[in-house]
Design an enzyme around this catalytic site. Sequence first.
Site, PDB file in Angstrom:
ATOM      1  N   ILE A 167       0.823  -1.212   0.000  1.00 44.30           N
ATOM      2  CA  ILE A 167       0.000   0.000   0.000  1.00 44.30           C
ATOM      3  C   ILE A 167       0.858   1.264   0.000  1.00 44.30           C
ATOM      4  O   ILE A 167       0.652   2.172  -0.809  1.00 44.30           O
ATOM      5  CB  ILE A 167      -0.945   0.003   1.224  1.00 44.30           C
ATOM      6  CG1 ILE A 167      -1.999  -1.104   1.061  1.00 44.30           C
ATOM      7  CG2 ILE A 167      -1.613   1.362   1.390  1.00 44.30           C
ATOM      8  CD1 ILE A 167      -2.912  -1.295   2.262  1.00 44.30           C
ATOM      9  N   LYS A 193       9.009  11.469  15.764  1.00 48.27           N
ATOM     10  CA  LYS A 193      10.140  12.018  16.538  1.00 48.27           C
ATOM     11  C   LYS A 193      11.300  12.376  15.629  1.00 48.27           C
ATOM     12  O   LYS A 193      11.848  13.482  15.679  1.00 48.27           O
ATOM     13  CB  LYS A 193      10.624  10.955  17.537  1.00 48.27           C
ATOM     14  CG  LYS A 193      10.094  11.085  18.941  1.00 48.27           C
ATOM     15  CD  LYS A 193      10.735  12.246  19.680  1.00 48.27           C
ATOM     16  CE  LYS A 193       9.943  12.648  20.890  1.00 48.27           C
ATOM     17  NZ  LYS A 193      10.318  13.949  21.404  1.00 48.27           N
ATOM     18  N   SER A 200      -3.626   3.729   9.326  1.00 55.36           N
ATOM     19  CA  SER A 200      -4.351   3.022  10.369  1.00 55.36           C
ATOM     20  C   SER A 200      -5.185   1.907   9.734  1.00 55.36           C
ATOM     21  O   SER A 200      -4.772   1.328   8.715  1.00 55.36           O
ATOM     22  CB  SER A 200      -5.222   4.028  11.142  1.00 55.36           C
ATOM     23  OG  SER A 200      -5.813   3.404  12.242  1.00 55.36           O
ATOM     24  N   LYS A 208      -3.570  -0.042  16.217  1.00 56.58           N
ATOM     25  CA  LYS A 208      -4.149   0.979  15.345  1.00 56.58           C
ATOM     26  C   LYS A 208      -5.014   1.952  16.160  1.00 56.58           C
ATOM     27  O   LYS A 208      -5.048   3.156  15.859  1.00 56.58           O
ATOM     28  CB  LYS A 208      -4.963   0.342  14.226  1.00 56.58           C
ATOM     29  CG  LYS A 208      -4.129  -0.545  13.278  1.00 56.58           C
ATOM     30  CD  LYS A 208      -3.067   0.229  12.471  1.00 56.58           C
ATOM     31  CE  LYS A 208      -2.460  -0.602  11.342  1.00 56.58           C
ATOM     32  NZ  LYS A 208      -1.351   0.056  10.639  1.00 56.58           N
TER      33      LYS A 208
HETATM   34  N1  NAP Z   1      -3.542  -4.852   3.590  1.00 54.09           N
HETATM   35  C1  NAP Z   1      -4.674  -4.276   3.929  1.00 54.09           C
HETATM   36  O1  NAP Z   1      -5.743  -4.582   3.349  1.00 54.09           O
HETATM   37  C2  NAP Z   1      -4.635  -3.216   4.984  1.00 54.09           C
HETATM   38  C3  NAP Z   1      -5.850  -2.801   5.565  1.00 54.09           C
HETATM   39  C4  NAP Z   1      -5.800  -1.823   6.541  1.00 54.09           C
HETATM   40  C5  NAP Z   1      -4.601  -1.247   6.899  1.00 54.09           C
HETATM   41  N2  NAP Z   1      -3.439  -1.656   6.324  1.00 54.09           N
HETATM   42  C6  NAP Z   1      -2.179  -0.997   6.713  1.00 54.09           C
HETATM   43  O2  NAP Z   1      -1.534  -0.500   5.573  1.00 54.09           O
HETATM   44  C7  NAP Z   1      -0.120  -0.456   5.804  1.00 54.09           C
HETATM   45  C8  NAP Z   1       0.612  -1.169   4.680  1.00 54.09           C
HETATM   46  O3  NAP Z   1       0.103  -2.473   4.596  1.00 54.09           O
HETATM   47  P1  NAP Z   1       0.657  -3.457   3.465  1.00 54.09           P
HETATM   48  O4  NAP Z   1      -0.247  -4.653   3.463  1.00 54.09           O
HETATM   49  O5  NAP Z   1       0.870  -2.725   2.228  1.00 54.09           O
HETATM   50  O6  NAP Z   1       2.066  -3.841   4.122  1.00 54.09           O
HETATM   51  P2  NAP Z   1       3.271  -4.747   3.579  1.00 54.09           P
HETATM   52  O7  NAP Z   1       3.190  -4.938   2.107  1.00 54.09           O
HETATM   53  O8  NAP Z   1       3.333  -5.946   4.442  1.00 54.09           O
HETATM   54  O9  NAP Z   1       4.514  -3.816   3.841  1.00 54.09           O
HETATM   55  C9  NAP Z   1       4.932  -3.531   5.127  1.00 54.09           C
HETATM   56  C10 NAP Z   1       6.168  -2.684   5.012  1.00 54.09           C
HETATM   57  O10 NAP Z   1       6.571  -2.303   6.318  1.00 54.09           O
HETATM   58  C11 NAP Z   1       7.978  -2.510   6.439  1.00 54.09           C
HETATM   59  N3  NAP Z   1       8.273  -2.844   7.830  1.00 54.09           N
HETATM   60  C12 NAP Z   1       7.712  -3.813   8.566  1.00 54.09           C
HETATM   61  N4  NAP Z   1       8.290  -3.853   9.790  1.00 54.09           N
HETATM   62  C13 NAP Z   1       9.231  -2.889   9.812  1.00 54.09           C
HETATM   63  C14 NAP Z   1      10.152  -2.437  10.789  1.00 54.09           C
HETATM   64  N5  NAP Z   1      10.206  -3.006  12.010  1.00 54.09           N
HETATM   65  N6  NAP Z   1      10.958  -1.401  10.484  1.00 54.09           N
HETATM   66  C15 NAP Z   1      10.894  -0.821   9.267  1.00 54.09           C
HETATM   67  N7  NAP Z   1      10.033  -1.198   8.310  1.00 54.09           N
HETATM   68  C16 NAP Z   1       9.206  -2.232   8.567  1.00 54.09           C
HETATM   69  C17 NAP Z   1       8.293  -3.657   5.509  1.00 54.09           C
HETATM   70  O11 NAP Z   1       9.613  -3.585   5.024  1.00 54.09           O
HETATM   71  P3  NAP Z   1      10.799  -4.508   5.618  1.00 54.09           P
HETATM   72  O12 NAP Z   1      10.240  -5.873   5.831  1.00 54.09           O
HETATM   73  O13 NAP Z   1      11.877  -4.429   4.613  1.00 54.09           O
HETATM   74  O14 NAP Z   1      11.188  -3.837   6.917  1.00 54.09           O
HETATM   75  C18 NAP Z   1       7.317  -3.428   4.387  1.00 54.09           C
HETATM   76  O15 NAP Z   1       7.865  -2.590   3.415  1.00 54.09           O
HETATM   77  C19 NAP Z   1       0.107  -1.088   7.154  1.00 54.09           C
HETATM   78  O16 NAP Z   1       0.201  -0.058   8.132  1.00 54.09           O
HETATM   79  C20 NAP Z   1      -1.164  -1.888   7.356  1.00 54.09           C
HETATM   80  O17 NAP Z   1      -1.444  -2.096   8.732  1.00 54.09           O
HETATM   81  C21 NAP Z   1      -3.445  -2.632   5.385  1.00 54.09           C
END
Ligand code: NAP
Lengths: 292, 292, 292, 292
Positions: free
Chosen positions: C34, C142, C159, C177
Amino acid sequence: MPNTLSPDWLKKSVFKPDIFKGKVVFVTGGAGTICRVQTEAMILLGADAAIIGRRPEVTQKAADEMAQLRPGAKVIGVGNTDVREVKSLVAAAERTVKELGRIDFVICGAAGNFLSDFNHLSSNAFKSVISIDLLGSYNTVKACFPELRKNKGSILFVSATLHYYGIPFQTHVSAAKAGIDALSNALAVELGPLGIRSNCIAPGAIAGTEGIDRLLPADMREKALSLIPAQRWGQTEDIANGTVYVFSEAASYVSGTTIVVDGAGWHTSNGAANNAVYPQMLIAQGNDTPKL
Amino acid sequence: MPNTLSPDWLKKSVFKPDIFKGKVVFVTGGAGTICRVQTEAMILLGADAAIIGRRPEVTQKAADEMAQLRPGAKVIGVGNTDVREVKSLVAAAERTVKELGRIDFVICGAAGNFLSDFNHLSSNAFKSVISIDLLGSYNTVKACFPELRKNKGSILFVSATLHYYGIPFQTHVSAAKAGIDALSNALAVELGPLGIRSNCIAPGAIAGTEGIDRLLPADMREKALSLIPAQRWGQTEDIANGTVYVFSEAASYVSGTTIVVDGAGWHTSNGAANNAVYPQMLIAQGNDTPKL
Amino acid sequence: MPNTLSPDWLKKSVFKPDIFKGKVVFVTGGAGTICRVQTEAMILLGADAAIIGRRPEVTQKAADEMAQLRPGAKVIGVGNTDVREVKSLVAAAERTVKELGRIDFVICGAAGNFLSDFNHLSSNAFKSVISIDLLGSYNTVKACFPELRKNKGSILFVSATLHYYGIPFQTHVSAAKAGIDALSNALAVELGPLGIRSNCIAPGAIAGTEGIDRLLPADMREKALSLIPAQRWGQTEDIANGTVYVFSEAASYVSGTTIVVDGAGWHTSNGAANNAVYPQMLIAQGNDTPKL
Amino acid sequence: MPNTLSPDWLKKSVFKPDIFKGKVVFVTGGAGTICRVQTEAMILLGADAAIIGRRPEVTQKAADEMAQLRPGAKVIGVGNTDVREVKSLVAAAERTVKELGRIDFVICGAAGNFLSDFNHLSSNAFKSVISIDLLGSYNTVKACFPELRKNKGSILFVSATLHYYGIPFQTHVSAAKAGIDALSNALAVELGPLGIRSNCIAPGAIAGTEGIDRLLPADMREKALSLIPAQRWGQTEDIANGTVYVFSEAASYVSGTTIVVDGAGWHTSNGAANNAVYPQMLIAQGNDTPKL
Ligand SMILES: NC(=O)c1ccc[n+]([C@@H]2O[C@H](COP(=O)([O-])OP(=O)(O)OC[C@H]3O[C@@H](n4cnc5c(N)ncnc54)[C@H](OP(=O)(O)O)[C@@H]3O)[C@@H](O)[C@H]2O)c1
Ligand SMILES: NC(=O)c1ccc[n+]([C@@H]2O[C@H](COP(=O)([O-])OP(=O)(O)OC[C@H]3O[C@@H](n4cnc5c(N)ncnc54)[C@H](OP(=O)(O)O)[C@@H]3O)[C@@H](O)[C@H]2O)c1
Ligand SMILES: NC(=O)c1ccc[n+]([C@@H]2O[C@H](COP(=O)([O-])OP(=O)(O)OC[C@H]3O[C@@H](n4cnc5c(N)ncnc54)[C@H](OP(=O)(O)O)[C@@H]3O)[C@@H](O)[C@H]2O)c1
Ligand SMILES: NC(=O)c1ccc[n+]([C@@H]2O[C@H](COP(=O)([O-])OP(=O)(O)OC[C@H]3O[C@@H](n4cnc5c(N)ncnc54)[C@H](OP(=O)(O)O)[C@@H]3O)[C@@H](O)[C@H]2O)c1
C-alpha cells in the site's frame, strides 16, 4: 401479558430492596416488552411508577398487574397519551405528580419499529419513527423537567446499538437513536449543573421482543445467535438491571454516557452479516419503482 | 452576495478543471454561505448546478451570479421549495432533470440554527430543526433517488462536529446532525450495491457564516480562535475542497464516512470551554419558568 | 515488484501534476504494497521520496523502480532501518535531508500483521506488533519532527478500521491501530499551533495485499467481498488518492481526523461475520493449552 | 494510607453484602488510589483479593489494611511484580490460586502517568507508558487466562476518557488507553464464547489521585471543576461502584463496552480548554531543541 419479574427476583438480585423507596419513575412505553420489565424492577425495589402509552386498556391492565409486585406499590397507567404531543405528556406528568406525589426518574422508551429498505421507506414512514422516538423523547423530558429539576432527578433514554455501524433496513431507527444519544449527551452537559443526570441504555438483541420475534426471520435466528459473543439472547431482566444501576446512588457520577447491554453483540452481529441475502435483497428492492 | 470563488481559483486549485464536466449537482441550501461555495467549486470544475431554497429571489440571484463563474455553466435557482415537503423537492428534482438533463451529485445542506438552552427551547423549536435538517435531508435523497440510481451518483450530507461531544445550547442541532450521520452510514450500506456512495462533510467553525458571525458572542471569539489547533477559522473554500474530493473519482472507494474539515478544532474547542459563563448561564436559564 | 502506477495515471488523475513539486515525503514501509503506491502517486505529482525499511535490497530496488516514474525524480531507499529504533530513524531522516534537502510529509506505514486468537498470541507477539506499529510510528514522527516543524509539514498515519468494532484474531493490530488514531489526534492538538497537521488514513480490504491474499482464507473471499457495500475490493490507488488529498493544499484545514477509504466496508464486514467458523474456532483454540 | 471505605459503607451501599462471596479478584495497581478502593468494595462485598505491584512493602501494607475490612477476608499483597514481565505475573497468579484458591475477576489497573508535550516526551518515555498500561494489561490477562477460562470470569480494564478527544500533554496515555479499549473489545469478541466477559471502566477526574492532585496545576483547578457538568470531582467510591456493577450478576450480559464514570466531564472539560495557556505553552515547548 403477566409480569416477567416476581417478588422472588428480589432474592437473587444483587441490589438491596427499598433502594428506590419513596421515588417515582415515569416511563413512556412502560407497557411494552422491555420498558415494562425495567419498570417492574424499579417497583420491586421500592419505586412507584406511571406508565404511559396510547392504548388505554393495555396501559391500565399492565399498571394493575405491576401494582401486584410489591405490597403498597402504586402504579398508574396513563393511556391515550401520544409522545408526539407534548401537551398530552404534560397532562400525564401532572397526573403523575397529583397521584404519586413526584417524579424522580424518567425513562424515554416509547418507540416504533419495522423493517424497510430505503426505496420502500416513505418520507412519511421515516418521519413517523423520528417523531415517536426522537421528538417523543424530547417531549417527555420537557414535560417532566419541572419535577426533574425540583428533585434532582435522572433521565434514561432507551437507545440501541444499530447506528454504531450502518445496519440495513433500519435507516429510520438508526437516525432516531443516534439523535437520542446526542440529545442525551447535550442534556447531560446542560442539565448537570441543575443536578440532573442524563444517560442512555442500549439493549442488544433481547429475546421475547417484537424486534427479535417478529422482525428477525426465523431462518436467520441461529446464525444471528451464534454471532453474539455471549452466545445467548439478552433478557429483559438484563436491561432492567442496567436501569437499576444507572438510577441508583451507585451511579451518581454517571452522566452523559450509554450503558450498552448486548453481550458484545454489536461488535460482531451486524444486520448485513446476519442476512444471508446481502446484497441481493437490497439490489432487488432498490430497483423497484421508487416510493416517496 | 457576490461569488466567493472566481475563475482564478482554478489556477491555484490542486484539482484539474473539467473533472465534473457533464455532471449535475443538486444542492439544498445552495444559496447559503457554505453550500454556495461548495457549489461554486463544482461549477468551476465543470458541473452544472441546481440550488434549492425557500426564498425565490435570493435563490434566483445566487444562481445567476454563480452562472457567471464558467462560460457555458448552467445554474438554476429553484425557490419556493421547502425541504420539509418531499413533493416540493420532487418537483425541484424533476425541473433539474428537465433543464439540466440529470442529477449526479446531491448536497443536503439546508439547515436552521439558533442558540437556546433546553429550558427555553420549545418542543416546536426542537421539532423545527429536526424537520429541516434531518427529515429534510431524507426527503432530498428520496426526491433524487431515481437519478442517483440511474447515474450511480453520490450523496453528501453537510453535518457538523458538535455532537462528537455534548455542546450546550445546541441540543437540537446536535440531535439532528447525529441523526444525519447515522442516516448517511445506513444509506452507504443500503445503496452501495446500487452503485451509490453516501458520505458526510463536517465543517468546523467557518468564518463568515451565521454560526460564527451571529451566534458566537464577540467577546468569546479570540479565545475560541486560539483553541482551534490550526490557529485560524475555517474558510468556505476548505469545505468546498473537501466536497470536490468526495465527489471526485479520487474518492470512488470512499463511502459511509465523514470528512471532518475543522483544523482539529473539535478536539479542543467545545462550547462549554469557550463559554466564559459555564455553568452560570445554564443554571440561571434552567431556573426560569419552563417553556414547552 | 514493478510500479503499480505509471505516468499514464497522471492523465486520468483528478489532481494536477506538480502539486507536490519541491516537496519531499518520508515513508516507512514505502516498499510495501500500500505505502509504495501512496509514494508512487506523490512522486508522479512532483515529490521526491525516501522509503524506509529493514531489508536493504528490497528497499533499494523499490526506490530505483519508483525513480523511473517521473523524469528528475529523486527516490532514495533507506534500508537497514527498524522503526523500533528511534536512532536508526534519525539517521534515515538525516540522510533524507542531506540527499533530498528537506522533509515535508511523513507517512507512518510500517506495520506487521498475522492472525492469531488470544490464546495462541504470546505476550511477545503482541508486543512485537505494538512496537512496530505504535512505537514505530511515534519514533518516526520524533525523527522527522525538526523538519516537520521547520517546513510546517504534515503527518499521515496508516491506520485501519478493524478496531471500530471488535474483530477476532486481531487483538494486537486492533490495539496498535487504536493507539495510532489516538496518537494522531493528540499530535494534531499539540502540533497544530506549530503549523503541523496530523491525520490517519484507514484502508479497508485492499486487493493484492498480504492482508487479503495471505490472511483471508480463500473460501471466505466471495462472502467477504459481497459484504462490502461498494461490491469491490479496494485498490492501492484508492489509498494513494486519499493520501494525495490529505497532503495537498486542498486539505490545509484537515487535521485530527481519519480518512476512511473502505467502500463502507467496516459497517458490514466484520471478521466474525465473514468467518464461517465463529464461534467454533475460537472455542476450540481457547481450550488449547495456554501460550504465554 | 488507610482504607477509604469501611464496613459502614455496606449500610449505605445499594448492593447486598456477600454478592461476591467465594470469589477472588486479582488487581494490578491494587495498592494505588483508585484500584485500591475498587478492591476494598469487592472485599466488603465478600471477595478475597490479590493486589499486585512493584513495591513490596507498599503492597503488603495495603493488603494487610484491606484484610481488616471484613472478618475472614483474605487479601494478599504480591509485590516485586512488574506488569511488563508476563512471567512475574504468572507467578503472581499462581500464588493467588495457591493461597486464595481461584481467580474470578481481573482488574488491569497498573499504569504510569506524567505530563509532557511531544517535543519533550522521549521515545523511551512514550514506550514506558505503553509498556506498563497496554502491554502490562495484556500480560495480566495472559497470566490469569487459565483461571478466567475455568471460572467463566470477567475482566475489567481501567481506561480513561482522554482519548475521546485529543488532549495535549498526554499523547502517551491517550495512545495507551485507546489501545486498551480496543484490546478489551477484541477480547470480548474472542473470549465471549468461552464464557468470559471483558469491559473497561473510564474514570473522569477523581479527587485525591495523582492525576488531579499532582498533575493539574492548582490555579486551573477551579475552572476545571466548574467545567464538569456534575459540578463535583469524582470519588474513588464512584469507580468502585461501577466496578461492582460490572462484575456482578446484574451485568452478566454486559461485555465489550466501557462504563464511563465522569459526571459527563469529558464532553466539556478537555485539557486545552482548562489550560489557560493553550496554545502558548505548546508553541514555546515545541520550539525547544527536540528531545529524542
Ligand atoms: N492490507 C490491507 O488490506 C490493509 C488494511 C488496513 C490497513 N493496512 C495498513 O496498511 C499499511 C501497509 O500495509 P501493506 O499490506 O501494504 O504492508 P506490507 O506490504 O506488508 O509492507 C509492510 C512494510 O513495512 C515494512 N516494515 C515492517 N516492519 C518494519 C520495521 N520493524 N521497520 C521498518 N520497516 C518495517 C516492511 O519492510 P521490511 O520488511 O523491509 O522492513 C514493508 O515494506 C500497514 O500499516 C497496514 O497495517 C493494510
Ligand atoms: N427489541 C429489542 O431487541 C430492542 C433492541 C434495542 C433497542 N430497543 C428499544 O427498546 C425500547 C422498547 O422496545 P420493545 O421492543 O420492548 O417495545 P414494544 O414492546 O414494541 O413497546 C413499545 C411501547 O411504546 C409505546 N408507544 C409506541 N408509540 C407510542 C406513542 N406514539 N406514544 C406513546 N407510546 C407509544 C407502546 O404503547 P402503545 O402502543 O399503547 O402506545 C408500547 O408500550 C424501544 O425504545 C426500542 O427501540 C429494543
Ligand atoms: N456555519 C458553520 O460554521 C457551520 C459549522 C458546521 C456545520 N454547518 C452546516 O453547514 C450548512 C450550511 O451552513 P451555512 O451557515 O452556510 O447556512 P446558511 O448560510 O444559513 O444557509 C442555509 C441555507 O439553507 C436554506 N434553507 C434553510 N431552511 C430551508 C428549508 N426549510 N427548505 C429549503 N431550504 C432551506 C436557506 O435558504 P432559504 O432561507 O431561502 O430557504 C439557506 O440558503 C448547514 O447544514 C450547517 O448546519 C455550518
Ligand atoms: N487519577 C485519575 O483521575 C484517573 C483518571 C482516569 C483514569 N485513571 C486510571 O486509573 C488507574 C489508577 O490510577 P491511580 O491514579 O489510582 O494510580 P496510582 O495511585 O498512581 O497507582 C498506580 C498503581 O499501579 C502500580 N504500578 C505502576 N506501574 C507498575 C508496574 N510496572 N508493575 C506493577 N504495578 C505497577 C503502582 O504500584 P507500584 O508503584 O508499587 O508498582 C500503583 O499501585 C490507572 O489505570 C489510571 O490510568 C486515573
